[in-house]
Design an enzyme around this catalytic site. Structure first.
Site, mmCIF file in Angstrom:
data_model
loop_
_atom_site.group_PDB
_atom_site.id
_atom_site.type_symbol
_atom_site.label_atom_id
_atom_site.label_comp_id
_atom_site.label_asym_id
_atom_site.label_seq_id
_atom_site.Cartn_x
_atom_site.Cartn_y
_atom_site.Cartn_z
ATOM 1 N N ARG A 164 -3.538 -1.444 4.735
ATOM 2 C CA ARG A 164 -3.331 -0.532 3.694
ATOM 3 C C ARG A 164 -4.274 -1.673 2.774
ATOM 4 O O ARG A 164 -5.222 -1.012 1.863
ATOM 5 C CB ARG A 164 -2.191 -0.209 3.748
ATOM 6 C CG ARG A 164 -1.765 1.459 2.057
ATOM 7 C CD ARG A 164 -1.098 1.676 2.308
ATOM 8 N NE ARG A 164 -0.040 1.136 1.218
ATOM 9 C CZ ARG A 164 1.095 1.592 1.671
ATOM 10 N NH1 ARG A 164 1.614 2.952 2.442
ATOM 11 N NH2 ARG A 164 2.007 1.058 0.391
ATOM 12 N N GLU A 223 3.375 -1.955 -4.836
ATOM 13 C CA GLU A 223 4.319 -1.211 -4.331
ATOM 14 C C GLU A 223 5.269 -1.279 -4.465
ATOM 15 O O GLU A 223 5.795 -2.313 -3.752
ATOM 16 C CB GLU A 223 3.505 -0.571 -3.012
ATOM 17 C CG GLU A 223 3.722 1.146 -3.071
ATOM 18 C CD GLU A 223 5.323 0.867 -2.066
ATOM 19 O OE1 GLU A 223 5.740 1.531 -2.312
ATOM 20 O OE2 GLU A 223 4.935 0.904 -0.868
ATOM 21 N N LEU A 224 6.230 -0.874 -5.061
ATOM 22 C CA LEU A 224 7.874 -1.637 -5.414
ATOM 23 C C LEU A 224 8.855 -0.360 -5.081
ATOM 24 O O LEU A 224 8.399 0.745 -4.133
ATOM 25 C CB LEU A 224 7.856 -1.490 -6.349
ATOM 26 C CG LEU A 224 6.721 -3.397 -6.920
ATOM 27 C CD1 LEU A 224 7.239 -3.471 -8.567
ATOM 28 C CD2 LEU A 224 6.940 -4.064 -6.164
ATOM 29 N N TRP A 242 8.289 -5.604 5.744
ATOM 30 C CA TRP A 242 8.971 -5.919 7.704
ATOM 31 C C TRP A 242 9.318 -3.985 7.465
ATOM 32 O O TRP A 242 8.837 -4.220 9.490
ATOM 33 C CB TRP A 242 10.728 -6.774 7.748
ATOM 34 C CG TRP A 242 12.100 -6.416 7.057
ATOM 35 C CD1 TRP A 242 12.079 -7.140 6.191
ATOM 36 C CD2 TRP A 242 12.414 -5.091 7.027
ATOM 37 N NE1 TRP A 242 12.680 -6.707 4.948
ATOM 38 C CE2 TRP A 242 12.926 -5.211 5.690
ATOM 39 C CE3 TRP A 242 12.737 -3.886 7.639
ATOM 40 C CZ2 TRP A 242 13.951 -4.633 5.780
ATOM 41 C CZ3 TRP A 242 13.046 -2.863 7.643
ATOM 42 C CH2 TRP A 242 14.184 -3.195 6.662
ATOM 43 N N ASN A 243 9.109 -3.515 6.930
ATOM 44 C CA ASN A 243 8.809 -1.766 7.470
ATOM 45 C C ASN A 243 8.019 -1.019 8.297
ATOM 46 O O ASN A 243 8.453 -0.968 9.185
ATOM 47 C CB ASN A 243 10.006 -0.757 6.332
ATOM 48 C CG ASN A 243 8.972 -1.009 5.417
ATOM 49 O OD1 ASN A 243 8.474 -1.888 4.854
ATOM 50 N ND2 ASN A 243 9.207 0.389 4.216
ATOM 51 N N CYS A 247 10.010 3.156 1.957
ATOM 52 C CA CYS A 247 10.106 3.142 0.595
ATOM 53 C C CYS A 247 10.080 4.456 -0.023
ATOM 54 O O CYS A 247 10.317 4.900 -1.359
ATOM 55 C CB CYS A 247 9.035 1.847 -0.106
ATOM 56 S SG CYS A 247 7.652 2.896 0.291
ATOM 57 N N GLU A 259 18.250 2.573 -4.129
ATOM 58 C CA GLU A 259 17.334 2.667 -2.592
ATOM 59 C C GLU A 259 18.618 2.546 -1.636
ATOM 60 O O GLU A 259 18.963 1.296 -1.714
ATOM 61 C CB GLU A 259 16.574 1.916 -2.819
ATOM 62 C CG GLU A 259 15.368 2.781 -1.432
ATOM 63 C CD GLU A 259 13.704 2.301 -1.549
ATOM 64 O OE1 GLU A 259 13.225 2.344 -1.060
ATOM 65 O OE2 GLU A 259 14.088 0.968 -2.835
ATOM 66 N N ARG A 271 12.447 8.681 9.190
ATOM 67 C CA ARG A 271 11.618 8.147 9.151
ATOM 68 C C ARG A 271 12.005 7.046 9.578
ATOM 69 O O ARG A 271 12.407 6.476 8.111
ATOM 70 C CB ARG A 271 10.563 8.442 8.746
ATOM 71 C CG ARG A 271 9.220 7.251 9.055
ATOM 72 C CD ARG A 271 7.285 7.443 7.562
ATOM 73 N NE ARG A 271 7.758 9.351 7.808
ATOM 74 C CZ ARG A 271 8.310 9.509 6.235
ATOM 75 N NH1 ARG A 271 8.116 9.553 5.301
ATOM 76 N NH2 ARG A 271 7.971 11.346 6.314
#
Length: 502
Positions: free
Chosen positions: A180, A271-272, A171-172, A305, A402, A299
């Site tokens: 992409r 892409e984690l 969602w980000n 991520c 994170e 940002r």
């Protein structure tokens, strides 16, 4: 349509009811807008106000099966489509996104995800650029031809599309995480089935409308928002016609998807998680480092991520950096992303707010101190104040995990050797940022730091023309750049009798 779009959005002024009424809310199943076999719908919430924006169709396993049937039916034809034709469709989509659809794409992202309108416009630029980049790459897929060592055979190497692809996105960055993946897949000749995040389906459905207008043939793309993510994804990944999975999201979910993908031995791109370190050495330009720290930390409210997640600052400049950094953080205007001058919007949902709040509370209980006096708007909204934490242990949860929010823990370090040890002890390795005036140190650390993307004396490094991806538990494969299209191509070797040259 141009005049209609301008009525919806004028600067920061958005006619929300008309925009939402006009935005697609049904499934996009292989070129057709459908309510879904089960007729189920779910609410999309504005995180700044708590208001229900819309109710969107929720795909079930039957819808996924129909979408895959339609995709499989056109895969061969789409693969045989001339590269220039595929390129022109992507180019038209880029121009539509960058032109008349820019204001509605930006406003839609602000409404359903929370990012300030200026940042949403930045995402439109970034997301559209993947279509422009891969429209150019579509015509540059090349093979090879060479004589094998023994001399009796010539090797001809050709590239062909992997086949039907499944995309699962977060969602980000609801637009860019889709383009992409869709861009290189379409450029390579693959059909696509896209499951966007539950929190942000409106942007994905709007992109489907744009692809229709750009001339994408029916069946080549399906967009399947759903509240049944696990069932829908498992249905697709267990079908032998699917040949590729690309996922962006958490490491935990990525691991579970890798297990599902193993059953059919699917090609995967992962892409984690990120947890990017931001490092400032004593010899750095402190003002430039603070400016870069603000750019990468804030940002998307820190919900990125590759955002700077925690900060390692060398002893000699620690106090000065913290003072300037915390002042810059407190100066940020927090509020509804549609309001003028707002720099920090709400977090995406209550769960994310509770996660970030809990991490900060546990850090403070363990001895961390809050620099300055953060504040947030009064009233409803999933807002968390931009916060700098000092006296943080390098092995504390708020450093090793994170954060995905506007919180910046700052850790002291003494030597370069200890810095490298702390950074490389992280199980993640997506992005990182290092500020120093020593070119020799830059080259040395580039060889030592276990990170897939490193920005030196910079706070923004993402670009459609650069390879995006990490090492260790941050993922597999690369997106963007020339590497991006290779993720959607199979390499086929053909052995031919070598011609006699004499």
């Amino acid at each position: 349509m141009d005049n209609e779009v301008l009525v919806f959005v004028n600067g920061n002024s958005v006619d929300i009811p008309r925009l939402v009424e006009w935005t697609p809310k049904d499934l996009f199943v292989g070129g057709a807008w459908e309510a879904g076999a089960g007729g189920e719908r779910f609410a999309v919430i504005n995180p700044a106000t708590g208001a229900v924006l819309a109710k969107v169709a929720s795909a079930g396993v039957e819808d996924a099966a129909v979408a895959l049937d339609r995709a499989d039916a056109v895969q061969e034809k789409w693969a045989a489509t001339a590269p220039r034709e595929r390129a022109e469709i992507l180019r038209r989509a880029f121009e539509l996104m960058d032109g008349k659809y820019r204001p509605v794409l930006a406003a839609t992202m602000t409404l359903e995800m929370g990012k300030p309108l200026g940042q949403a416009n930045g995402e439109v630029t970034y997301g559209a650029e993947f279509f422009r980049w891969f429209s150019e790459e579509a015509c540059r897929v090349r093979g090879d031809y060479y004589r094998l060592p023994e001399g009796a055979l010539q090797a001809m190497v050709v590239k062909r599309p992997v086949g039907p692809c499944v995309f699962v996105t977060p969602w980000n960055f609801p637009l860019a995480m889709g383009t992409r993946k869709i861009g290189p897949a379409l450029a390579a000749g693959c059909v696509c089935l896209w499951k966007p995040a539950r929190d942000t389906p409106l942007t994905a459905l709007l992109l489907a409308r744009i692809m229709e207008e750009a001339g994408l043939p029916a069946g080549v793309l399906s967009v399947l928002p759903t509240t049944h993510s696990g069932e829908v994804t498992e249905k697709l990944l267990h079908d032998p016609r699917v040949r590729k999975l690309s996922f962006t999201g958490s490491t935990e979910v990525g691991k579970s998807l890798l297990k599902l993908a193993a059953d059919q031995v699917l090609r995967t791109s992962m892409e984690l998680g990120g947890n990017a370190p931001f490092v400032v050495f004593d010899d750095a330009d402190i003002d430039r480092a603070v400016e870069s720290a603000m750019a990468t930390k804030m940002r998307n409210m820190g919900e990125a991520c590759n955002a700077g997640d925690h900060f390692f600052v060398q002893d000699g400049i620690y106090d000065e950096f913290v003072s300037k950094f915390s002042a810059a953080m407190q100066a940020q205007k927090v509020g509804d992303g549609l309001d003028d001058g707002v720099e920090v919007g709400p977090l995406v949902n209550r769960s994310q707010l509770e996660k970030v709040s809990g991490m900060v509370e546990r850090a403070v209980a363990a001895g961390a101190k809050v620099a300055g006096e953060p504040n947030v708007p009064q009233g409803y909204g999933f807002f968390f104040p931009p916060t700098v934490l000092t006296d943080v242990s390098p092995d504390s949860e708020i450093v090793t995990e994170e954060i995905f929010g506007p919180v910046a823990p700052v850790v002291r370090f003494d030597t370069e050797e200890n810095l490298v040890r702390m950074v490389n002890s992280d199980k993640m390795g997506l992005g990182g940022y290092i500020h120093t005036s020593s070119w020799e140190r830059i080259m040395r650390l580039a060889e030592k730091i276990e990170i897939g993307m490193i920005g030196f004396n910079a706070g923004t490094i993402s670009n459609a023309g650069a390879p995006f991806g990490g090492v260790k538990q941050s993922g597999l494969g690369r997106e963007g750049s020339t590497e991006g299209i290779e993720e959607y191509l199979e390499t086929i070797y053909i052995g031919l009798p070598a011609p006699k040259l004499a």
